[in-house]
Design a protein around this motif. Structure first.
Motif, PDB file in Angstrom:
ATOM      1  N   ARG A  17     -14.181   9.730  -7.133  1.00  0.00           N
ATOM      2  CA  ARG A  17     -13.237   8.814  -7.794  1.00  0.00           C
ATOM      3  C   ARG A  17     -11.813   9.021  -7.284  1.00  0.00           C
ATOM      4  O   ARG A  17     -11.085   8.083  -6.981  1.00  0.00           O
ATOM      5  N   LEU A  18     -11.449  10.285  -7.129  1.00  0.00           N
ATOM      6  CA  LEU A  18     -10.103  10.603  -6.641  1.00  0.00           C
ATOM      7  C   LEU A  18      -9.907  10.088  -5.221  1.00  0.00           C
ATOM      8  O   LEU A  18      -8.896   9.458  -4.891  1.00  0.00           O
ATOM      9  N   TRP A  27      14.074 -14.250  12.385  1.00  0.00           N
ATOM     10  CA  TRP A  27      14.150 -15.635  11.914  1.00  0.00           C
ATOM     11  C   TRP A  27      15.313 -15.722  10.958  1.00  0.00           C
ATOM     12  O   TRP A  27      15.755 -14.718  10.397  1.00  0.00           O
ATOM     13  N   THR A  86      -9.534   6.273  -5.016  1.00  0.00           N
ATOM     14  CA  THR A  86      -8.203   5.862  -5.486  1.00  0.00           C
ATOM     15  C   THR A  86      -7.138   6.150  -4.446  1.00  0.00           C
ATOM     16  O   THR A  86      -6.311   5.279  -4.105  1.00  0.00           O
ATOM     17  N   SER A 117      11.705  -9.244  11.601  1.00  0.00           N
ATOM     18  CA  SER A 117      11.283 -10.267  12.558  1.00  0.00           C
ATOM     19  C   SER A 117      12.406 -11.302  12.661  1.00  0.00           C
ATOM     20  O   SER A 117      13.054 -11.626  11.672  1.00  0.00           O
ATOM     21  N   ALA A 136       4.287  -2.455   6.318  1.00  0.00           N
ATOM     22  CA  ALA A 136       4.222  -3.367   7.473  1.00  0.00           C
ATOM     23  C   ALA A 136       4.823  -4.728   7.110  1.00  0.00           C
ATOM     24  O   ALA A 136       5.602  -5.312   7.873  1.00  0.00           O
ATOM     25  N   LEU A 137       4.481  -5.222   5.911  1.00  0.00           N
ATOM     26  CA  LEU A 137       5.003  -6.533   5.496  1.00  0.00           C
ATOM     27  C   LEU A 137       6.519  -6.468   5.338  1.00  0.00           C
ATOM     28  O   LEU A 137       7.240  -7.374   5.759  1.00  0.00           O
ATOM     29  N   ILE A 169       0.146  -1.251   4.274  1.00  0.00           N
ATOM     30  CA  ILE A 169       0.277  -2.719   4.395  1.00  0.00           C
ATOM     31  C   ILE A 169       1.611  -3.180   3.837  1.00  0.00           C
ATOM     32  O   ILE A 169       2.297  -4.020   4.428  1.00  0.00           O
ATOM     33  N   HIS A 197       8.070  -6.461   8.716  1.00  0.00           N
ATOM     34  CA  HIS A 197       7.946  -7.772   9.350  1.00  0.00           C
ATOM     35  C   HIS A 197       8.952  -8.749   8.745  1.00  0.00           C
ATOM     36  O   HIS A 197       9.642  -9.461   9.455  1.00  0.00           O
ATOM     37  N   TYR A 198       9.047  -8.729   7.406  1.00  0.00           N
ATOM     38  CA  TYR A 198       9.913  -9.692   6.738  1.00  0.00           C
ATOM     39  C   TYR A 198      11.379  -9.389   7.016  1.00  0.00           C
ATOM     40  O   TYR A 198      12.190 -10.285   7.185  1.00  0.00           O
ATOM     41  N   LEU A 221      -3.738   2.721   1.684  1.00  0.00           N
ATOM     42  CA  LEU A 221      -3.828   1.436   2.385  1.00  0.00           C
ATOM     43  C   LEU A 221      -2.703   0.498   1.901  1.00  0.00           C
ATOM     44  O   LEU A 221      -2.040  -0.176   2.687  1.00  0.00           O
ATOM     45  N   ALA A 222      -2.505   0.498   0.564  1.00  0.00           N
ATOM     46  CA  ALA A 222      -1.467  -0.369  -0.005  1.00  0.00           C
ATOM     47  C   ALA A 222      -0.099   0.014   0.540  1.00  0.00           C
ATOM     48  O   ALA A 222       0.716  -0.854   0.886  1.00  0.00           O
ATOM     49  N   VAL A 278      -7.279   3.718  -1.475  1.00  0.00           N
ATOM     50  CA  VAL A 278      -6.745   2.381  -1.775  1.00  0.00           C
ATOM     51  C   VAL A 278      -5.224   2.413  -1.838  1.00  0.00           C
ATOM     52  O   VAL A 278      -4.533   1.554  -1.274  1.00  0.00           O
ATOM     53  N   VAL A 279      -4.666   3.453  -2.467  1.00  0.00           N
ATOM     54  CA  VAL A 279      -3.206   3.534  -2.586  1.00  0.00           C
ATOM     55  C   VAL A 279      -2.569   3.719  -1.211  1.00  0.00           C
ATOM     56  O   VAL A 279      -1.547   3.096  -0.879  1.00  0.00           O
TER      57      VAL A 279
END
Lengths: 65, 334
Positions: B8-9, B35, B12, B33, B25-26, B22, B29-30, B18-19, B15-16
């Protein structure tokens, strides 16, 4: 994907649409996880839910922009 | 039970993690990048000012009219400049007449010189003859008289020669005056031509602020002419986004007006903006703004984008000052 969208006459970032979309998507995922009892397999369900939301939102944002 | 809680640990934490990746990265990028929503359509503007002063007698264009290069825009009252040309023509005629008179006076002076030369020869011969006579055939006084007359005739001849040279100089002066009068005529003609103010480029008349009867002063702009071939876009990119922008990169342009899609290329990047923290306050001290330590505002640097005019969507109306969103597609790193 437009960088900005007009809501009425106010221009808001296009990312807002992605945000709303991923919230709806996560609602569905949450329902599925609750339905099949998947939260039994994680440590802190609420932490995993917010992390999953960030994963969905970030992936969609990176894909669409 | 121990194993299950470990699994379980792990799930969790994965997932954290990975979050976090990502999300980061976003965010990058925002934020980085290249623009911007702060693009402005710009154009080269010619400020049309008359080259000669006077009352405006005709205005040949309307506000926002399209004109071609060389089209008549407005006319300054020509009467004064016509008078000036007539005056210059008369001056030229007078100068030419006095040049001719000077030529004639050269002829007269050289004829006079010939006459005095003949006179001098005559007196010189006479004097020589008288000096050669021997034995008191004539008196010494007569001899001296003859000598004096010859000398006087010689002096008169020299004087006549000097007058000839003087007349030559006078003619040169008169010819110079003719040239001067010609130049004055050309200048008067130029002023007359400049009473017609013409369009120096193809473009659109804007902000027409001139009426028949206005007094137009030399060098005071009276209307703006937007060069129709010169539209470009200034994108104000935040400095955080600037490192990825290179000259020659392709740019997608979306006008706020109807979302029309245009394409373009980065033409150049401005190499300087004013330092907003450097105005001079009282006592010559610089007027530095206070700062938030956490919030830092990125400066924006203008990037000049050339519009691809060949692929302009039909019916696109560009007006200087319009807003556009610019998205730069950085060329792959070389």
């Amino acid at each position: 994907m437009p960088r900005e969208i007009a809501l009425g006459d106010a221009l808001v970032p296009g990312l807002l649409l992605v945000f709303i979309g991923s919230m709806l998507l996560l609602w569905g995922l949450d329902w599925l996880a609750g339905r099949y009892g998947l939260y039994r397999y994680v440590w802190h369900p609420s932490l995993v839910r917010i992390a999953a939301f960030i994963c969905v939102f970030g992936s969609l944002g990176l894909l669409l922009f | 039970m121990k194993l299950a809680s470990l699994a379980r640990l792990v799930v969790t934490v994965l997932v954290v993690l990975l979050a976090v990746l990502i999300g980061h990265a976003l965010w990058k990028h925002y934020m980085y990048s290249p623009w911007t929503r702060d693009g402005r359509v710009r154009a080269e503007v010619v400020r049309i000012a008359p080259d000669v002063a006077g009352l405006v007698s005709e205005v040949k264009v309307l506000d926002n009219q399209v004109v071609k290069k060389g089209d008549l825009l407005f006319v300054i009252d020509r009467a004064r400049y016509l008078n000036a040309v007539a005056q210059a023509e008369a001056n030229l005629a007078a100068a030419e007449a006095s040049a001719r008179a000077a030529g004639a006076s050269i002829n007269a002076a050289s004829a006079g010189a010939n006459q005095t030369k003949v006179n001098y020869d005559n007196y010189a011969a006479q004097s020589e003859r008288r000096q050669k006579l021997i034995n008191n055939v004539i008196s010494a006084e007569d001899r001296a008289n003859a000598q004096a007359a010859a000398n006087a005739a010689h002096a008169a001849w020299q004087q006549a020669q000097a007058s000839t040279r003087q007349a030559g100089a006078g003619q040169q002066q008169a010819l110079a005056a003719v040239t001067q009068a010609q130049v004055e005529l050309a200048a008067a003609q130029l002023n007359l031509d400049r009473t017609e103010v013409r369009a120096p480029v193809d473009g659109y008349v804007t902000n027409l602020d001139i009426r028949v009867g206005d007094y137009a002063s030399t060098g005071t702009p009276r209307l703006a002419l937007i060069d129709s071939h010169s539209y470009w876009i200034y994108g104000y990119f935040e400095e955080t986004k600037l490192p990825t922008v290179r000259v020659g990169d392709k740019v997608d342009i979306r006008l706020l007006a109807g979302g029309a899609r245009l394409t373009g290329t980065v033409e150049s990047i401005a190499r300087g903006i004013t330092d907003a923290d450097n105005p001079t306050g009282a006592d010559l001290l610089s007027d530095v703004n206070p700062t938030f330590n956490w919030v830092r505002l990125a400066q924006r640097v203008p990037v000049r984008v050339k519009i691809d005019a060949d692929h302009l969507p039909a019916g696109t109306v560009l007006a200087a000052g319009m807003t556009a969103t610019l998205i730069v597609h950085p060329a792959p790193a070389r």
